[in-house]
Design an enzyme around this catalytic site. Structure first.
Site, PDB file in Angstrom:
ATOM      1  N   MET A  18      39.190  28.071  15.186  1.00 28.48           N
ATOM      2  CA  MET A  18      40.356  27.188  14.999  1.00 28.48           C
ATOM      3  C   MET A  18      41.404  27.484  16.074  1.00 28.48           C
ATOM      4  O   MET A  18      41.533  26.744  17.024  1.00 28.48           O
ATOM      5  CB  MET A  18      40.915  27.424  13.607  1.00 28.48           C
ATOM      6  N   CYS A  19      42.111  28.572  15.977  1.00 29.23           N
ATOM      7  CA  CYS A  19      43.120  29.030  16.929  1.00 29.23           C
ATOM      8  C   CYS A  19      44.388  28.164  16.879  1.00 29.23           C
ATOM      9  O   CYS A  19      44.343  26.988  16.559  1.00 29.23           O
ATOM     10  CB  CYS A  19      42.644  29.038  18.371  1.00 29.23           C
TER      11      CYS A  19
END
Lengths: 233, 308
Positions: free
Chosen positions: B1-2
């Protein structure tokens, strides 16, 4: 009017209060402040409530809505009014991707721009966008109407089924099996109604209509009556 | 995701508050990336004949004073330096190559995080809250800053694998997404003389931009070239000595939102990260278009240029 601040209450508390059978007691108007981009606000409503969200909302705002009117005084993140069944959702600002995705009914109004995949797999929802829509909008749209008062991005209406599309500005490119269709009086009448319902002041005569050429596999009349799984060359 | 975040100040009077304004942005993205975090802050610029070297050691008791004394003795230049937790910033006029060589020979356990006149990169493994606290982010000053919260997909969770990535002077990049042609591109860039510290796909993107800028392209041109040559998902935020840029892949797989006022330009994966900025209620808030290069450079001047 009932007021609730998301600086003081959790999203779960908000949604529980809106789902509570007593949500309709002592008036149906709700005012929600300090949304600050939080996700999943006012989801799954099932009553004729009037909910105002005063600020920017995050992902999936007003998803799965039935009956309620939800107005967002700001922008919204991905998937506003996704899978809406009925009611009205109005966004005063811009919307991110997949606005109104898979919606079955009701009206979604976006006063600003909507980005990519607006109305993806729409199944009966009406969507009116005051500005532009991004690429792949109305992808695989099955039913309902998408009205774009600005421009539409690439691959508009790709692999479309029976959704009806109206665009006032330019279409960057049409997707597979999507074509321009003649604008007849019945279409101008339909569009006039949608614009009025959405409170948008545009002349239906300025729009073009797009829809399915019905050339993809499933639409060939030769294919009618073929059972699923039958081999077919 | 980040999660990725960036803040570029147009109003210099906010510079003393850069860290204070930025910390809540980074922390708001912690649930998109709880593995590790990092940021590149620009400010405290040294004169043109000097460079700042940001070094980090995983060993808490590392003898930095001894390292600086030995470096001064061997390279014959007095150094000014300061320590911040597990990192130090050394200002030196000895030139990049000499310092790099000296470090490789004499300080094998030390990582060189960034080199430039303005940039300082600080990053580490752990929840973003811990990383921000470790380096006292909220008290930092500067002109612009970009940061990243990581949920690892393409390579290991390690200090070296955290963002931002840098491969050139004052240039760094944070990335949300994953590149699918990074292996082949790494080989091509190695042939062009670029060197790599990790197996990470985002480092390849940083090296690609460094290479294009070295070839004489402007930041905007380099990013337009990137649209052609990088395959995969990406939202990038890029920091340079006096600039800040944003680019999303043409399919727009990964989120991004921009906000601009007279005082700043801010970027984040989600609006939540921007909600605490001053004057945000009156800001222009919009989603950057896919495949389009957005660049802000030289303080007051805002520019936006079209990609493909």
């Amino acid at each position: 009017m009932k007021k609730l601040s998301l600086a003081e209450h959790s999203v779960r508390e908000l949604n529980s209060a809106l789902h509570d059978p007593r949500a309709m007691d002592d008036g149906t108007e709700w005012y929600v402040s300090d949304p600050d981009g939080r996700h999943a606000l006012a989801c799954g409503l099932n009553d004729e409530l009037q909910v105002t969200i005063d600020g920017h909302a995050g992902y999936y705002c007003a998803g799965m809505n039935q009956h309620a009117t939800v107005v967002i005084n700001g922008t919204v993140g991905v998937g506003v009014a996704e899978n809406m069944m009925s009611g009205l959702v109005r966004v005063r600002g811009n919307a991110s991707q997949s606005a109104g995705a898979t919606g079955h009914g009701g009206l979604l109004v976006i006063e600003g721009n909507a980005s990519a995949r607006c109305g993806i797999s729409m199944k009966g929802i009406d969507i009116v966008v005051g500005g532009d829509v991004g690429h792949m909008s109305a992808f695989m749209g099955q039913a309902g109407r998408l009205v774009v008062c600005g421009d539409a991005g690439e691959a508009f209406g790709d692999s479309i089924y029976e959704a009806r599309l109206y665009v006032r500005g330019q279409v960057e490119s049409l997707g597979a099996d999507c074509i321009e269709k003649p604008m007849r009086e019945e279409h101008r009448e339909e569009l006039r109604g949608l614009l009025a319902h959405a409170d948008m002041d545009f002349d239906p005569g300025e729009f073009r209509r797009y829809g399915s050429a019905r050339k993809l596999y499933n639409f060939h009349v030769d294919n009618a009556g073929i059972e699923q799984g039958d081999s077919h060359e | 995701m980040c999660g990725i975040v960036g803040l570029y100040l147009k109003d210099p009077s906010l510079e003393p508050r850069l860290g204070e304004l930025f910390e809540p942005m980074l922390l708001a993205m912690a649930d998109r990336g709880p593995d590790s975090a990092g940021f590149a802050i620009y400010g405290d610029e040294v004169p043109a004949d000097q460079l700042k070297f940001t070094l980090q050691s995983e060993e808490p008791g590392y003898d930095w004073e001894g390292l600086v004394t030995a470096m001064e003795r061997d390279l014959g230049n007095p150094l000014s330096w300061f320590r911040n937790a597990t990192a130090v910033v050394i200002k030196s006029g000895s030139g990049e190559e000499r310092v790099r060589e000296w470090l490789a020979r004499n300080a094998p356990g030390v990582s060189l995080m960034s080199v430039g006149r303005s940039i300082e990169i600080l990053k580490g493994v752990g929840h973003p809250r811990l990383v921000a606290d470790r380096f006292s982010l909220s008290g930092m000053k500067g002109s612009h800053i970009i940061g990243h919260t990581r949920m690892a997909t393409e390579s290991a969770v390690s200090m070296e694998g955290s963002h931002p990535f840098t491969t050139g002077l004052d240039l760094c990049l944070v990335h949300n997404g994953s590149l699918s042609n990074h292996n082949r591109l790494r080989l091509e860039l190695e042939r062009q003389g670029m060197t790599f510290e990790t197996e990470n796909d985002s480092e390849v993107a940083a090296a690609y931009l460094t290479w294009k800028l070295r070839e004489g392209e402007t930041l905007t041109q380099a990013l337009e070239s990137a649209i052609q040559d990088l395959d995969g998902f990406y939202t990038f935020t890029i920091g340079t000595r006096d600039g800040f840029a944003v680019l999303r892949d043409p399919i727009a797989c990964k989120p991004a939102v921009l906000a601009e006022t007279d005082a700043y330009v801010a970027m984040a994966s989600e609006y939540r990260a921007l909600a605490r900025l001053p004057g945000i209620a009156g800001a222009r808030v919009w989603e950057p278009e896919p495949g389009r290069v957005y660049v802000w450079e030289n303080a007051q001047q805002a520019s936006e240029e079209t990609g493909t």
